[in-house]
Design a protein around this motif. Sequence first.
Motif, PDB file in Angstrom:
ATOM      1  N   MET A   1       3.723  22.701  -4.487  1.00 55.94           N
ATOM      2  CA  MET A   1       3.856  22.942  -5.916  1.00 55.94           C
ATOM      3  C   MET A   1       2.521  22.694  -6.613  1.00 55.94           C
ATOM      4  N   SER A   2       2.170  23.515  -7.556  1.00 60.60           N
ATOM      5  CA  SER A   2       0.897  23.410  -8.249  1.00 60.60           C
ATOM      6  C   SER A   2       0.857  22.175  -9.138  1.00 60.60           C
ATOM      7  N   ASN A   3      -0.353  21.596  -9.293  1.00 64.11           N
ATOM      8  CA  ASN A   3      -0.528  20.472 -10.203  1.00 64.11           C
ATOM      9  C   ASN A   3      -0.736  20.934 -11.634  1.00 64.11           C
ATOM     10  N   GLU A   4      -0.893  22.237 -11.803  1.00 62.56           N
ATOM     11  CA  GLU A   4      -1.087  22.766 -13.137  1.00 62.56           C
ATOM     12  C   GLU A   4       0.187  22.632 -13.956  1.00 62.56           C
ATOM     13  N   THR A   5       0.022  22.483 -15.275  1.00 59.19           N
ATOM     14  CA  THR A   5       1.171  22.487 -16.171  1.00 59.19           C
ATOM     15  C   THR A   5       1.561  23.920 -16.491  1.00 59.19           C
ATOM     16  N   PHE A   6       2.758  24.083 -17.057  1.00 57.32           N
ATOM     17  CA  PHE A   6       3.178  25.413 -17.487  1.00 57.32           C
ATOM     18  C   PHE A   6       2.174  25.994 -18.474  1.00 57.32           C
ATOM     19  N   ALA A   7       1.712  25.156 -19.417  1.00 56.67           N
ATOM     20  CA  ALA A   7       0.769  25.650 -20.428  1.00 56.67           C
ATOM     21  C   ALA A   7      -0.514  26.178 -19.778  1.00 56.67           C
ATOM     22  N   GLN A   8      -0.977  25.504 -18.737  1.00 56.81           N
ATOM     23  CA  GLN A   8      -2.187  25.954 -18.047  1.00 56.81           C
ATOM     24  C   GLN A   8      -1.947  27.281 -17.329  1.00 56.81           C
ATOM     25  N   ARG A   9      -0.779  27.396 -16.684  1.00 55.60           N
ATOM     26  CA  ARG A   9      -0.485  28.667 -16.001  1.00 55.60           C
ATOM     27  C   ARG A   9      -0.327  29.817 -17.001  1.00 55.60           C
ATOM     28  N   LEU A  10       0.291  29.524 -18.127  1.00 53.68           N
ATOM     29  CA  LEU A  10       0.449  30.545 -19.153  1.00 53.68           C
ATOM     30  C   LEU A  10      -0.908  30.990 -19.678  1.00 53.68           C
ATOM     31  N   ALA A  11      -1.797  30.036 -19.950  1.00 56.78           N
ATOM     32  CA  ALA A  11      -3.138  30.370 -20.449  1.00 56.78           C
ATOM     33  C   ALA A  11      -3.898  31.200 -19.420  1.00 56.78           C
ATOM     34  N   SER A  12      -3.746  30.839 -18.135  1.00 55.66           N
ATOM     35  CA  SER A  12      -4.433  31.578 -17.071  1.00 55.66           C
ATOM     36  C   SER A  12      -3.937  33.019 -16.994  1.00 55.66           C
ATOM     37  N   ALA A  13      -2.623  33.191 -17.077  1.00 55.54           N
ATOM     38  CA  ALA A  13      -2.055  34.541 -17.009  1.00 55.54           C
ATOM     39  C   ALA A  13      -2.444  35.375 -18.222  1.00 55.54           C
ATOM     40  N   MET A  14      -2.472  34.752 -19.382  1.00 56.42           N
ATOM     41  CA  MET A  14      -2.883  35.464 -20.603  1.00 56.42           C
ATOM     42  C   MET A  14      -4.339  35.906 -20.505  1.00 56.42           C
ATOM     43  N   ALA A  15      -5.194  35.006 -19.989  1.00 55.23           N
ATOM     44  CA  ALA A  15      -6.611  35.348 -19.843  1.00 55.23           C
ATOM     45  C   ALA A  15      -6.795  36.486 -18.842  1.00 55.23           C
ATOM     46  N   GLU A  16      -6.024  36.445 -17.758  1.00 55.11           N
ATOM     47  CA  GLU A  16      -6.114  37.488 -16.729  1.00 55.11           C
ATOM     48  C   GLU A  16      -5.758  38.863 -17.296  1.00 55.11           C
ATOM     49  N   GLN A  17      -4.786  38.900 -18.213  1.00 57.83           N
ATOM     50  CA  GLN A  17      -4.356  40.156 -18.818  1.00 57.83           C
ATOM     51  C   GLN A  17      -5.096  40.464 -20.126  1.00 57.83           C
ATOM     52  N   GLY A  18      -5.980  39.554 -20.526  1.00 64.36           N
ATOM     53  CA  GLY A  18      -6.724  39.757 -21.770  1.00 64.36           C
ATOM     54  C   GLY A  18      -5.821  39.737 -22.994  1.00 64.36           C
ATOM     55  N   MET A  19      -4.785  38.925 -22.949  1.00 63.67           N
ATOM     56  CA  MET A  19      -3.812  38.881 -24.046  1.00 63.67           C
ATOM     57  C   MET A  19      -3.944  37.582 -24.838  1.00 63.67           C
ATOM     58  N   LYS A  20      -3.726  37.692 -26.141  1.00 60.64           N
ATOM     59  CA  LYS A  20      -3.701  36.548 -27.029  1.00 60.64           C
ATOM     60  C   LYS A  20      -2.253  36.296 -27.461  1.00 60.64           C
ATOM     61  N   GLN A  21      -2.062  35.199 -28.205  1.00 60.63           N
ATOM     62  CA  GLN A  21      -0.712  34.861 -28.653  1.00 60.63           C
ATOM     63  C   GLN A  21      -0.095  35.996 -29.451  1.00 60.63           C
ATOM     64  N   VAL A  22      -0.883  36.589 -30.336  1.00 62.39           N
ATOM     65  CA  VAL A  22      -0.363  37.670 -31.181  1.00 62.39           C
ATOM     66  C   VAL A  22       0.083  38.872 -30.351  1.00 62.39           C
ATOM     67  N   ASP A  23      -0.595  39.107 -29.211  1.00 63.51           N
ATOM     68  CA  ASP A  23      -0.209  40.226 -28.344  1.00 63.51           C
ATOM     69  C   ASP A  23       1.175  39.995 -27.745  1.00 63.51           C
TER      70      ASP A  23
END
Length: 502
Positions: A1-23
Amino acid sequence: MSNETFAQRLASAMAEQGMKQVDLIRAAAGCGVKLGKSHISQYVSGKTVPRADIMHFLAETLHVEESWLRDGQTAPGPVNADPCRTINNEINKGVQTMRTFKKSSKLDNVLYDVRGPVVDEAARMEEDGTQILKLNIGNPAPFGFRTPDEVIYDMRKQLTECEGYSNAQGLFSARKAIMQYAQLKNIPNVSVEDIYTGNGVSELINLCMSALLDDGDEILIPSPDYPLWTACATLAGGNVVHYICDEESEWYPDIEDIKKKITDRTKAIVIINPNNPTGALYPKEVLQQIVDVAREHQLIIFSDEIYDRLVMDDAEHISIASMAPDLFCITFSGLSKSHMIAGFRIGWMILSGNKRVAKDYIEGLKMLSNMRLCSNVPAQSIVQTALGGHQSVRGYIAPGGRVREQRDYIYKALTDIPGISAVKPKAGFYIFPKMDAKKFNITNDEQFALDLLREKKILLIHGGGFNWAQPDHFRIVYLPRIEVLREAMEKMKDFFSYYRQD
């Protein structure tokens, strides 16, 4: 299991897709998914984790495996899917779709990080066999503080008499002792009928907020605060307005800030004195200014004084209710800290001053008090002994006493670390140091707390957990013995020597 938090994984996935909160918000609207700005902001900050249907939408939108996004169990992806089509398919399954149960929307803006995400991560690490030094909660027992023998003896002797319910407000003997204590504190116009015992002060705070606040009512609460106050007021439907306590002025309430934030919807003001998390003790002059403001705007005063017997340096604690005989005041205290019996859960509240203006509110308090039948009766049985006998806590806070020595040590050790400053506490057993956010490049104080936990196995609570807006503070509990604190400070000094937040 990853040591990352959900928030970290969410931020990583958003960055990978080039998406911001508004998107994400726009994508949700296009699919008919209810996802507001406040919700996504809490997900990104790590304050909450989305429910199952929103988690599913986020995974589909960001093209990652849902199990990875949720708990890091699998690789991050990529996954190609149409989130709207997937969600619509789920809807179209009708009766075949499993019913899920969501938490009440009342909890959407409730924060209680004293037992929140960082603590959850510490629990996970402990399950894996990691030993954690817990500097996060004011629980005296694990650090060797013992309940006075006389208190334990009296409870044992009275146990057979405590098998039934007591009066809803509490045993007469307990309330009589608390009334006499109120007299010693010069709190005016108090009878036995004005005393309510509770399962700790926490239960009584919840009861008071529920009985007072209608949707949209405002209440002034300090920042930083003990977060239960904000949580209970929010849960009751109130709008919490935080007034600033000024670090440059010994953490005293900023009176001008209080004045600016009062509106025609403001019903009450909360003070925490002695203060948790800062350790501040308010002098008479500051209390008088608060009374003057409350008098001008006809506010109820709620005063949390649970640490009133843990005052150091020969200072004096003054109950604000003693200065406001013409105002309706509720004063809270208990035995959890002063008698080192947090697990017994015995607290009380004292109604004083002008009770005539709060007649209907008091009826509401009685109603809610009756609904829970009574507080813990064995714990009530020792109030008289605890308040009337030898106060062992005085030895802890006197020169050379354990709490005082630990306070002095932690203050010097912290302020010796480059980039860390602090106001020396005058009461209680907490200190609220400030980090140089620029020096350490800190933009997320919860992430700082997680980084410290994972690297040095030290658990503490970040300033945001106490509704402090800037990411530059944390609270330390200095209950451990000095040799334990010394080890912790050596680790923290090393951590701050290299730490820079990404």
